[in-house]
Design a protein around this motif. Structure first.
Motif, mmCIF file in Angstrom:
data_model
loop_
_atom_site.group_PDB
_atom_site.id
_atom_site.type_symbol
_atom_site.label_atom_id
_atom_site.label_comp_id
_atom_site.label_asym_id
_atom_site.label_seq_id
_atom_site.Cartn_x
_atom_site.Cartn_y
_atom_site.Cartn_z
ATOM 1 N N ALA A 3 -3.284 13.718 -3.505
ATOM 2 C CA ALA A 3 -2.860 12.744 -2.873
ATOM 3 C C ALA A 3 -3.774 11.532 -3.480
ATOM 4 O O ALA A 3 -4.479 11.678 -4.068
ATOM 5 C CB ALA A 3 -4.147 13.312 -1.597
ATOM 6 N N ARG A 4 -3.233 10.224 -2.856
ATOM 7 C CA ARG A 4 -3.873 9.100 -3.152
ATOM 8 C C ARG A 4 -3.597 8.179 -3.124
ATOM 9 O O ARG A 4 -2.971 7.424 -1.477
ATOM 10 C CB ARG A 4 -2.937 8.667 -5.267
ATOM 11 N N LEU B 168 -4.976 12.887 5.751
ATOM 12 C CA LEU B 168 -4.404 11.413 6.369
ATOM 13 C C LEU B 168 -5.932 10.645 6.518
ATOM 14 O O LEU B 168 -6.001 9.283 6.477
ATOM 15 C CB LEU B 168 -3.244 11.808 7.048
ATOM 16 N N LYS B 169 -6.431 10.751 7.279
ATOM 17 C CA LYS B 169 -7.496 10.468 7.743
ATOM 18 C C LYS B 169 -9.029 9.382 6.781
ATOM 19 O O LYS B 169 -8.633 8.438 7.056
ATOM 20 C CB LYS B 169 -8.654 11.237 9.182
ATOM 21 N N ASN B 170 -8.739 10.750 5.977
ATOM 22 C CA ASN B 170 -9.852 10.229 4.800
ATOM 23 C C ASN B 170 -9.504 9.038 3.805
ATOM 24 O O ASN B 170 -9.500 8.274 3.207
ATOM 25 C CB ASN B 170 -9.915 11.288 4.377
ATOM 26 N N VAL C 131 1.115 -1.509 -0.257
ATOM 27 C CA VAL C 131 0.078 -0.235 0.152
ATOM 28 C C VAL C 131 0.700 1.191 -0.112
ATOM 29 O O VAL C 131 1.815 1.238 1.345
ATOM 30 C CB VAL C 131 -1.106 -0.238 1.331
ATOM 31 N N THR C 132 0.217 2.217 -0.547
ATOM 32 C CA THR C 132 1.351 3.624 -1.312
ATOM 33 C C THR C 132 0.525 5.315 -0.681
ATOM 34 O O THR C 132 -0.882 4.077 -1.635
ATOM 35 C CB THR C 132 1.722 3.954 -2.246
ATOM 36 N N ILE C 133 -0.206 5.490 -0.009
ATOM 37 C CA ILE C 133 -0.357 6.314 0.588
ATOM 38 C C ILE C 133 0.309 7.741 0.267
ATOM 39 O O ILE C 133 0.982 8.018 1.044
ATOM 40 C CB ILE C 133 -1.451 6.261 1.562
ATOM 41 N N ALA C 134 -0.045 8.724 -0.299
ATOM 42 C CA ALA C 134 0.809 9.426 -1.088
ATOM 43 C C ALA C 134 -0.413 11.126 -0.199
ATOM 44 O O ALA C 134 -1.326 11.494 -0.353
ATOM 45 C CB ALA C 134 1.247 10.295 -2.154
ATOM 46 N N MET C 135 0.460 12.149 0.364
ATOM 47 C CA MET C 135 -0.573 13.317 0.221
ATOM 48 C C MET C 135 0.513 14.938 0.598
ATOM 49 O O MET C 135 1.512 14.117 0.882
ATOM 50 C CB MET C 135 -1.025 13.027 1.810
ATOM 51 N N PRO C 136 0.232 15.531 -0.144
ATOM 52 C CA PRO C 136 0.610 17.545 0.223
ATOM 53 C C PRO C 136 -0.074 17.096 1.448
ATOM 54 O O PRO C 136 -0.385 16.722 2.671
ATOM 55 C CB PRO C 136 0.341 18.062 -0.916
#
Length: 373
Positions: free
Chosen positions: A109-110, A43-45, A23-28
């Protein structure tokens, strides 16, 4: 971790296939002295979206789901969003492992669930930050500093700081009396010490290649340059004493003019190579033309403006503009980080990447490439 921790070996390990789900979570993120709730809510979403996908994957058993969800929770707990000092965040999680990376570059974000981690944003951020080494030269100690952009900190990589095996006792008054030059840098013991330092530097550069800046009094810099076998790695030098012990807050501003001049030289050389490529008809400009070339492995050098971002749709192998905020046509795959993907593909095929100030490549639509053929 930050982009200065990304070595070729680390990247290879991150890009390796893993047991699903990876799993990759990316966010600004927003740089701030005191936290706000906005980053935490985003991040929670994203974590909720990752959980939904993992729990809805019928190919995973209960143990696999619990393992990766636990790793995601640990990664999220390590991400300090209250005092964000970077512009982007990546969370990687897979069975039995997790990592958190802070990026000096914004990312879309993804959530991606696959059998590998999504590394292109990390690779592009490292290329844009252009990490470098600083070596402060002294007779009794040589210290190493790791830099990326305006950030600089002492490093203990490669066995640094280095100290002579047999520190010499230097008595300038006695040497004046017998007519010798009162300089420790004329001693053979110092020359031997600097050869040892150069050996350590060679091992460091093999593991983590970066341009190096030398800092020290003129005699120290001259001596080291006379013994080093790694002249190609030396970007520039600052002949100034009193900086060997730092701190970074004193070393960084002293070095800044040298680094700025080096950056100007490198930018001018990159633009000259673009002009030469145009005359040889090996220049590509614009996203779609470069995308075709990088897909074929033909990009030898990519030159891109520092903050160039755009959203596109990929349709039948070609790119079409799809500005952020508009609805995709549905005929292709939307890519919000196509510039990062082109950057990663260039580096994967042994090309080089140079970032230039915004507005430099107006005639080339903010991005250009020198083709191999």
């Amino acid at each position: 971790m930050d982009v200065t921790d990304l070595t070729p070996a680390t990247l290879a390990a991150l890009a390796a296939p893993r047991p699903r789900p990876a799993v990759t979570i990316a966010m600004p993120t927003r740089r701030q002295a005191t936290g706000t709730e906005q980053d935490g809510l985003e991040l929670k979403n994203l974590l909720a979206e990752a959980r939904r996908r993992i729990e809805g994957d019928d190919t995973l058993d209960r143990a696999q789901r619990l393992d990766v969800l636990t790793q995601l929770e640990r990664a999220a707990a390590e991400a300090d969003l209250r005092h964000a000092a970077q512009d982007g965040l990546l969370l990687f999680a897979a069975p039995g492992e997790h990592q958190v990376w802070k990026l000096p570059r914004a990312v879309p974000a993804r959530v991606v669930v696959s059998d590998t981690f999504l590394t292109r944003n990390l690779v592009a951020a490292r290329a844009a930050a252009a990490p470098y080494w600083v070596i402060t030269l002294g007779a009794e100690q040589v210290r190493l500093w790791s830099g990326a952009g305006p950030d600089l900190a002492e490093s203990t990589a490669g066995g640094f700081p280095q100290r002579p095996a047999n520190p010499q006792k230097f008595d300038p008054q006695r040497e004046e009396q017998i007519g010798d030059t009162p300089s420790v840098y004329s001693h053979e013991d110092t020359r031997i010490f600097y050869r040892d330092v150069d050996t350590a530097l060679g091992a460091l550069l093999k593991d983590t290649p970066r341009p190096c800046y030398l800092v020290g009094v003129p005699e120290a810099v001259s001596l080291f340059e006379s013994v080093t076998t790694h002249r190609d790695a030396i970007a520039a030098r600052l002949e100034k004493g009193g900086l060997g012990d730092g701190p970074a807050t004193a070393l960084q501003p002293a070095l800044a003019p040298v680094r700025q001049e080096q950056a100007r030289t490198e930018r001018a050389a990159a633009l000259a190579r673009l002009d030469q490529a145009a005359s040889h008809k090996t220049l590509a400009a614009g996203l779609d033309e470069i995308w075709q070339a990088v897909t074929d492995g033909r990009v030898g050098e990519l030159v891109v403006e520092e903050h160039y971002r755009t959203t596109v749709e990929v349709t039948q192998g070609h790119l079409a503009p799809a500005p952020a905020g508009t609805q995709p046509t549905g005929t292709g795959e939307t890519r919000e980080d196509i510039v990062d993907e082109i950057t990663e593909r260039t580096l994967q095929t042994d090309g080089t990447v140079t970032f230039v100030p915004d507005g430099t490549l107006t005639d080339h639509h903010s991005i250009a490439a020198v083709l191999r053929y």
